[in-house]
Design an enzyme around this catalytic site. Sequence first.
Site, PDB file in Angstrom:
ATOM      1  N   ALA A 108       0.791  -1.501   0.271  1.00 29.48           N
ATOM      2  CA  ALA A 108      -0.393   0.272   0.097  1.00 29.48           C
ATOM      3  C   ALA A 108       0.997   1.495   0.211  1.00 29.48           C
ATOM      4  O   ALA A 108      -0.130   2.146  -0.375  1.00 29.48           O
ATOM      5  CB  ALA A 108      -0.960  -0.236   1.230  1.00 29.48           C
ATOM      6  N   ALA A 109       2.124   1.000   0.380  1.00 32.04           N
ATOM      7  CA  ALA A 109       2.643   2.791   0.785  1.00 32.04           C
ATOM      8  C   ALA A 109       2.888   3.271  -0.765  1.00 32.04           C
ATOM      9  O   ALA A 109       2.630   2.088  -1.579  1.00 32.04           O
ATOM     10  CB  ALA A 109       3.900   2.605   1.044  1.00 32.04           C
ATOM     11  N   GLY A 111       0.481   5.234  -0.038  1.00 28.20           N
ATOM     12  CA  GLY A 111      -1.216   5.691   0.362  1.00 28.20           C
ATOM     13  C   GLY A 111      -1.921   6.135  -0.169  1.00 28.20           C
ATOM     14  O   GLY A 111      -3.421   6.117  -0.479  1.00 28.20           O
ATOM     15  N   GLY A 112      -1.638   6.416  -1.924  1.00 26.38           N
ATOM     16  CA  GLY A 112      -2.590   7.365  -3.194  1.00 26.38           C
ATOM     17  C   GLY A 112      -3.809   5.999  -2.295  1.00 26.38           C
ATOM     18  O   GLY A 112      -5.231   6.068  -2.906  1.00 26.38           O
ATOM     19  N   LYS A 113      -2.890   4.602  -3.257  1.00 23.38           N
ATOM     20  CA  LYS A 113      -4.783   3.989  -3.256  1.00 23.38           C
ATOM     21  C   LYS A 113      -5.186   3.063  -2.051  1.00 23.38           C
ATOM     22  O   LYS A 113      -6.511   3.701  -2.125  1.00 23.38           O
ATOM     23  CB  LYS A 113      -3.691   2.489  -4.730  1.00 23.38           C
ATOM     24  CG  LYS A 113      -3.137   2.911  -6.052  1.00 23.38           C
ATOM     25  CD  LYS A 113      -2.275   1.931  -5.692  1.00 23.38           C
ATOM     26  CE  LYS A 113      -1.741   1.775  -7.811  1.00 23.38           C
ATOM     27  NZ  LYS A 113      -0.880   3.047  -7.310  1.00 23.38           N
ATOM     28  N   GLU A 131       1.641  -2.828   4.349  1.00 25.14           N
ATOM     29  CA  GLU A 131       3.243  -2.711   3.706  1.00 25.14           C
ATOM     30  C   GLU A 131       4.517  -3.220   4.432  1.00 25.14           C
ATOM     31  O   GLU A 131       4.763  -3.064   5.600  1.00 25.14           O
ATOM     32  CB  GLU A 131       3.566  -0.643   3.677  1.00 25.14           C
ATOM     33  CG  GLU A 131       5.271  -0.412   3.312  1.00 25.14           C
ATOM     34  CD  GLU A 131       5.347  -0.901   2.451  1.00 25.14           C
ATOM     35  OE1 GLU A 131       6.510  -1.417   1.563  1.00 25.14           O
ATOM     36  OE2 GLU A 131       4.295  -0.904   1.018  1.00 25.14           O
ATOM     37  N   ARG A 136       8.460   2.442   4.598  1.00 28.18           N
ATOM     38  CA  ARG A 136       7.467   3.101   4.087  1.00 28.18           C
ATOM     39  C   ARG A 136       5.763   3.251   4.929  1.00 28.18           C
ATOM     40  O   ARG A 136       4.845   4.211   4.299  1.00 28.18           O
ATOM     41  CB  ARG A 136       7.289   2.102   2.786  1.00 28.18           C
ATOM     42  CG  ARG A 136       8.399   2.413   2.088  1.00 28.18           C
ATOM     43  CD  ARG A 136       8.810   2.014   0.721  1.00 28.18           C
ATOM     44  NE  ARG A 136       7.387   1.006   0.183  1.00 28.18           N
ATOM     45  CZ  ARG A 136       6.706   1.973  -0.788  1.00 28.18           C
ATOM     46  NH1 ARG A 136       7.518   3.374  -1.481  1.00 28.18           N
ATOM     47  NH2 ARG A 136       5.906   2.236  -1.699  1.00 28.18           N
ATOM     48  N   ASP A 176      -1.017  -3.660  -5.703  1.00 30.45           N
ATOM     49  CA  ASP A 176       0.144  -2.557  -6.388  1.00 30.45           C
ATOM     50  C   ASP A 176       1.592  -3.859  -6.360  1.00 30.45           C
ATOM     51  O   ASP A 176       1.923  -2.605  -5.683  1.00 30.45           O
ATOM     52  CB  ASP A 176      -0.593  -1.430  -6.300  1.00 30.45           C
ATOM     53  CG  ASP A 176       0.852  -0.982  -6.878  1.00 30.45           C
ATOM     54  OD1 ASP A 176       0.467  -0.751  -8.594  1.00 30.45           O
ATOM     55  OD2 ASP A 176       0.898   0.457  -6.670  1.00 30.45           O
ATOM     56  N   CYS A 229       3.585  -0.419 -12.386  1.00 27.72           N
ATOM     57  CA  CYS A 229       3.478   0.586 -13.232  1.00 27.72           C
ATOM     58  C   CYS A 229       5.458   0.600 -13.996  1.00 27.72           C
ATOM     59  O   CYS A 229       5.904   0.750 -14.252  1.00 27.72           O
ATOM     60  CB  CYS A 229       4.175   1.830 -12.140  1.00 27.72           C
ATOM     61  SG  CYS A 229       5.646   1.445 -10.973  1.00 27.72           S
TER      62      CYS A 229
END
Length: 453
Positions: A108-109, A111-113, A131, A136, A176, A229
Site C-alpha cells: 500500500a505505501a 498510500g495513494g491507492k 506495507e 514506507r 499494486d 507501473c
Amino acid sequence: MKLPEEFKNRMRGILGMEYAAFERSYQEKSSKALRLNPSKAAEDFLERAPFALEAVPWAEYGYYYEEGFPGKHPYHAAGVYYIQEASAMAPAAYLGAKPHERILDLCAAPGGKTTQIAADMRGTGILISNEIHSARAKILSENVERMGLSNTIVTNETPEKLAGAFEEYFDRILVDAPCSGEGMFRKNEAAGGEWSLGQIQLCADRQDRILDCAAAMLRRGGRLVYSTCTFAPEENEGSISRFLKRFPEFEICQTEKMDKMMGGNPFWVPDAADNIEETIRLFPHKVRGEGHYLAVLQKKGMQPGLEYPLESEVLEKDCGLWLDFSRECLKERPQGIYLLFGSQLYLAPPKTPRLKGLKVLRPALHLGTNKKNRFEPSHALALYLKPNEVNQTINFASESSEIHQYLSGEAIHAEGEKGWNLVTVDGYSIGWGKLSGGILKNHYPKGLRFSGK
C-alpha cells in the site's frame, strides 16, 4: 531524457511501429494530478480551488493541474486532497470498492491507492492497508492520518503472515505489486539507472508469491485487482497468465477501457491466459499519464467472507478521560471498538477482525492520549472531525498570516471560548489549539510544522 539501451530495444520489439511515438513522449513533461478527499472537499471546491483543475477521465475526484504548488498549500496539510499521478488512480478505480465491505490493499505505501479506496468506502467497512517495509509503512500511516480516515488499519507485515491470519476474509484485494518500475522512467529518471533485465525476473518471481497470498485471502465471489507501473510483459500479462494456471478458480473480468487505454497482448508472453486482452495497459504516448498495467480478476463461486472476531476488553475506567473530553468538546461521540495500547486510545471500526500477532502501526482512528487527570486529543482526531461535530472552532483563511503562524507552531492571539478548539482553514479541519486568555496554544504536531511562510 536518456533511456537504457536494453530497455529501448525491448520496447521496439513490443510496440513495433508505435515505438517512435512512445519514445517521443519521454521528451514531454509528466502530467501532474491530485485527487480530492470527498469527506472534506465540498461540491463547490472546484469553483474556489486555488489552482485550475481538469478531470482525470478514469478516476472520480481525480484532477490534473498545470500550475501552482498544491503540496505547499494549507489545504494539503488539512487532507483536502492527495497528490497522485493520474495513471496510478486507475487500479483503485477498477477495484470498485463499496461501503461496508472488507478490503485489503496488500502493497500500500505511500498510500495513494489506500486513500482512494477509503474514499469509495465512505468511512464504513474495514480497510486493511499493508506495507512490508517499515519506513514506507510509517509514511503510509501518516497519509492515512492526514486524509482523516477512520476505517483504515495500517499493518507492517509480510503477505504470508497476513494470509495466515485472514483466510478467505476479504471482499476485494488490491495488489499494486513491487515491479521494475519502467512506467516511472519519465517521472523519476533515477529509476532508469536502477533498471536491469535481471530485475524483471526477480520482480516477476516476487509477484507470483504475493499473488498466491492474495488468492488465499479473497472470499469466493470476491474481486482481485493486480497492477504494476511497468511495461515488462513478464510482470504483467505473464504474471496474470501464470497465476491463472496456478489458480483456475479465478477468471479475468471483462473491463471497459477508457480514454485510449489498450488491452493486454497475448503475443507478448508464452501461454497467455484466455481473455488476457481484457486486462488494461496505459502507455504515456496514448494517455495523459505514466505507464501502468492492471488486471481485474474474480474468484469463482459465491460465499461470505470468514469471520475473525476481535476480542477487546477495554474497561470503561480506561476510557473515562476520553468520555469526559468528548462530552465537553464533541457534539456526538464517534462509534466503534475501543483499543488501548499503553496510554494511547484508538477507535476501531465495528466488526474489526482480530489483530493479535500482527505488527499494527495504526489500529484505525487514534483518539488521543490518557495523561494524568486529562485526555489530550490526537492530531488524527482533529483531521477526522468536521467543524459541525465539535463545540468550539477557530477558523483562519488560507491566505492569512494566522494559518501560516499556526502551521509553523506559533501561539496566536485569538478570540473565542476557553478550552480545546478545532482549528480550521477555510472551514477544513487542520488541527487542535487550546485557547486561554486570548492566546491559542498551538497543538499542531512538531514533526509536521512548516519551516517558513
